[in-house]
Design a protein around this motif. Structure first.
Motif, PDB file in Angstrom:
ATOM      1  N   ASN A  85       0.808  -1.225   0.000  1.00 18.33           N
ATOM      2  CA  ASN A  85       0.000   0.000   0.000  1.00 18.33           C
ATOM      3  C   ASN A  85       0.842   1.276   0.000  1.00 18.33           C
ATOM      4  O   ASN A  85       0.356   2.351   0.369  1.00 18.33           O
ATOM      5  N   PHE A 137     -17.007  -0.814   0.817  1.00 17.06           N
ATOM      6  CA  PHE A 137     -15.889  -0.606  -0.098  1.00 17.06           C
ATOM      7  C   PHE A 137     -15.027   0.564   0.366  1.00 17.06           C
ATOM      8  O   PHE A 137     -13.793   0.505   0.335  1.00 17.06           O
ATOM      9  N   GLU A 140     -12.886  -0.537   3.166  1.00 16.27           N
ATOM     10  CA  GLU A 140     -11.799  -1.393   2.675  1.00 16.27           C
ATOM     11  C   GLU A 140     -10.665  -0.535   2.101  1.00 16.27           C
ATOM     12  O   GLU A 140      -9.486  -0.778   2.377  1.00 16.27           O
ATOM     13  N   VAL A 141     -11.011   0.473   1.295  1.00 17.42           N
ATOM     14  CA  VAL A 141      -9.989   1.358   0.722  1.00 17.42           C
ATOM     15  C   VAL A 141      -9.262   2.105   1.833  1.00 17.42           C
ATOM     16  O   VAL A 141      -8.029   2.207   1.837  1.00 17.42           O
ATOM     17  N   GLY A 144      -6.714   0.030   3.591  1.00 23.58           N
ATOM     18  CA  GLY A 144      -5.486  -0.085   2.815  1.00 23.58           C
ATOM     19  C   GLY A 144      -4.591   1.136   2.967  1.00 23.58           C
ATOM     20  O   GLY A 144      -3.369   1.016   3.100  1.00 23.58           O
ATOM     21  N   ASP A 172      -5.572  -1.951  -9.565  1.00 21.90           N
ATOM     22  CA  ASP A 172      -6.474  -2.635  -8.637  1.00 21.90           C
ATOM     23  C   ASP A 172      -7.078  -1.603  -7.705  1.00 21.90           C
ATOM     24  O   ASP A 172      -6.389  -1.024  -6.868  1.00 21.90           O
ATOM     25  N   HIS A 174      -8.860  -2.049  -5.288  1.00 18.82           N
ATOM     26  CA  HIS A 174      -8.897  -2.527  -3.913  1.00 18.82           C
ATOM     27  C   HIS A 174      -7.562  -2.322  -3.206  1.00 18.82           C
ATOM     28  O   HIS A 174      -7.434  -2.656  -2.035  1.00 18.82           O
ATOM     29  N   CYS A 175      -6.567  -1.807  -3.925  1.00 19.19           N
ATOM     30  CA  CYS A 175      -5.222  -1.681  -3.349  1.00 19.19           C
ATOM     31  C   CYS A 175      -4.703  -0.256  -3.522  1.00 19.19           C
ATOM     32  O   CYS A 175      -3.936   0.032  -4.458  1.00 19.19           O
ATOM     33  N   ARG A 290     -16.107  -1.888  10.718  1.00 22.36           N
ATOM     34  CA  ARG A 290     -16.295  -2.844   9.626  1.00 22.36           C
ATOM     35  C   ARG A 290     -17.085  -4.062  10.079  1.00 22.36           C
ATOM     36  O   ARG A 290     -17.995  -4.526   9.370  1.00 22.36           O
ATOM     37  N   ARG A 330     -16.511 -10.927   4.823  1.00 22.17           N
ATOM     38  CA  ARG A 330     -16.060  -9.572   4.519  1.00 22.17           C
ATOM     39  C   ARG A 330     -16.759  -9.041   3.277  1.00 22.17           C
ATOM     40  O   ARG A 330     -16.922  -9.749   2.292  1.00 22.17           O
ATOM     41  N   ARG A 332     -16.906  -6.901  -0.069  1.00 20.28           N
ATOM     42  CA  ARG A 332     -16.035  -6.272  -1.054  1.00 20.28           C
ATOM     43  C   ARG A 332     -16.756  -6.266  -2.402  1.00 20.28           C
ATOM     44  O   ARG A 332     -17.720  -7.004  -2.603  1.00 20.28           O
TER      45      ARG A 332
END
Length: 360
Positions: A85, A137, A140-141, A144, A172, A174-175, A290, A330, A332
């Motif tokens: 990250n 989402f 999640e971001v 990271g 990505d 998500h990353c 979360r 989880r 996503r």
């Protein structure tokens, strides 16, 4: 455009002639990606396979000792931190001069190409407020981003300029990658890293001790970065930049979001001692949120009935959380890997197509 960025643009042909003489600089400049206070970032094709990448070129007056040291420090820090990250440097950074400007030094380093743009440019987070179905989402971001900053802190480095523009996506979404170490300093250098009364950072995301310049430099610590992180979380869920200073009152209405609102308010206190002292503490609070979101999505419970977020007790153990919740799945966004990134981002922004919230 700043004078320094203008110089890079004006003398680009001469700069490229110098760079081409270096074997490690086998790259072709394609287009300008952005300009900043000191230089320019270009998209490049690198190596024999013409892999997409980016190069940052900065122009600094030789007499400006402090700024020269700042850019040398930036490259050192980016080389020190290795984490999924955190944006990494490709190859070795360097510096050079050109005949037309003998009184200036040009710094350069290469990076991966951020095909997904920045967090600020991802329009899914430009809605006011964020749709509830995308909150998982967003968390999640944000997790990271926090993981990246935690890795930076473990190398005894403070970022000091965390904001959506400095969070990038490669291929990505998500990353996220924490980028731009231009204002980063070592923990032990917080008393002498900038000039007298200099304010560094971006005001809307800047902690009060940064705005105070040298007057409060002794209080600049990990909690300075956690303050900015909570401002980034505000941007994610509110869909707009925060005002400067602490955030009070709910960001999102409704009892389901009480824990989220409390975390943001707690993390942006004026007094550094009343905030999250470390990124680990902040991540513990985010994990509670979360898990609450996942459980309430599963059983339709009201968030006020779930495990409470306690600012005074942020060190929840994962085993403790799992014992309380029973390890819910989880959330996503599920995206097929063969889908082009641009299409993915458009689908997320439109909240349609195959980009949807789903338990995996």
């Amino acid at each position: 455009m700043s004078h320094q960025a203008f110089e890079v643009e004006q003398y680009l042909a001469e700069i490229l002639a110098v760079l081409r003489e270096r074997p490690e600089m086998d790259c072709e400049i394609c287009e300008r990606l952005g300009r900043g206070g000191q230089g320019v970032v270009y998209r490049v094709l690198q190596g024999p396979e013409r892999t997409p990448g980016a190069i940052k070129i900065v122009s600094v007056e030789d007499s400006d000792v402090e700024t020269n040291e700042r850019y040398r420090r930036e490259t050192r820090f980016m080389q020190r931190v290795s984490h999924p990250n955190v944006l990494r440097i490709i190859g070795e950074p360097g510096c050079f001069k050109i005949p037309s400007l003998p009184h200036r030094t040009f710094y350069h380093f290469r990076m991966p190409f951020a095909a997904g743009g920045s967090l600020a440019a991802l329009r899914v987070f430009g809605r006011q407020p964020l749709p509830a179905e995308l909150l998982g989402f967003a968390i999640e971001v944000f997790t990271g981003v926090c993981e990246g900053v935690r890795a930076i802190h473990r190398e005894q480095v403070l970022h000091r300029d965390l904001k959506p523009q400095n969070v990038l996506f490669l291929d990505d979404i998500h990353c996220p990658k924490v980028a731009d170490f231009g204002l980063a300093i070592a923990f032990e250098s917080t008393h002498s890293a900038t000039g007298t009364n200099e304010k560094v950072g971006t005001r809307r995301y800047m902690a009060p001790e940064q705005e105070a310049g040298n007057a409060k430099k002794s209080t600049i610590a990990a909690s300075t970065d956690t303050f900015a992180l909570c401002k980034v979380l505000y941007f994610l869920v509110a869909g707009r930049d925060p005002d400067s200073g602490p955030i009070t009152g709910p960001v999102l209405p409704g009892r389901r979001f009480d824990l989220l609102n409390e975390l943001i308010e707690h993390g942006t206190q004026d007094d550094p001692s009343r905030r999250f002292q470390t990124v680990d503490e902040l991540l513990s609070g985010v994990e509670v949120i979360r898990q609450n979101l996942a459980l309430s999505a599963n059983c339709g419970s009201d968030a006020s009935l779930l495990m409470p977020f306690e600012p005074s007790r942020c060190r929840y153990r994962r085993s403790e959380l799992l014992a309380y919740y029973g390890a819910p799945p989880r959330e996503r966004i599920v995206i097929k890997p063969e889908v082009e990134l641009e299409v993915v981002i458009q689908r997320v922004n439109d909240l349609t197509g195959k980009a949807r919230l789903k338990h995996t």
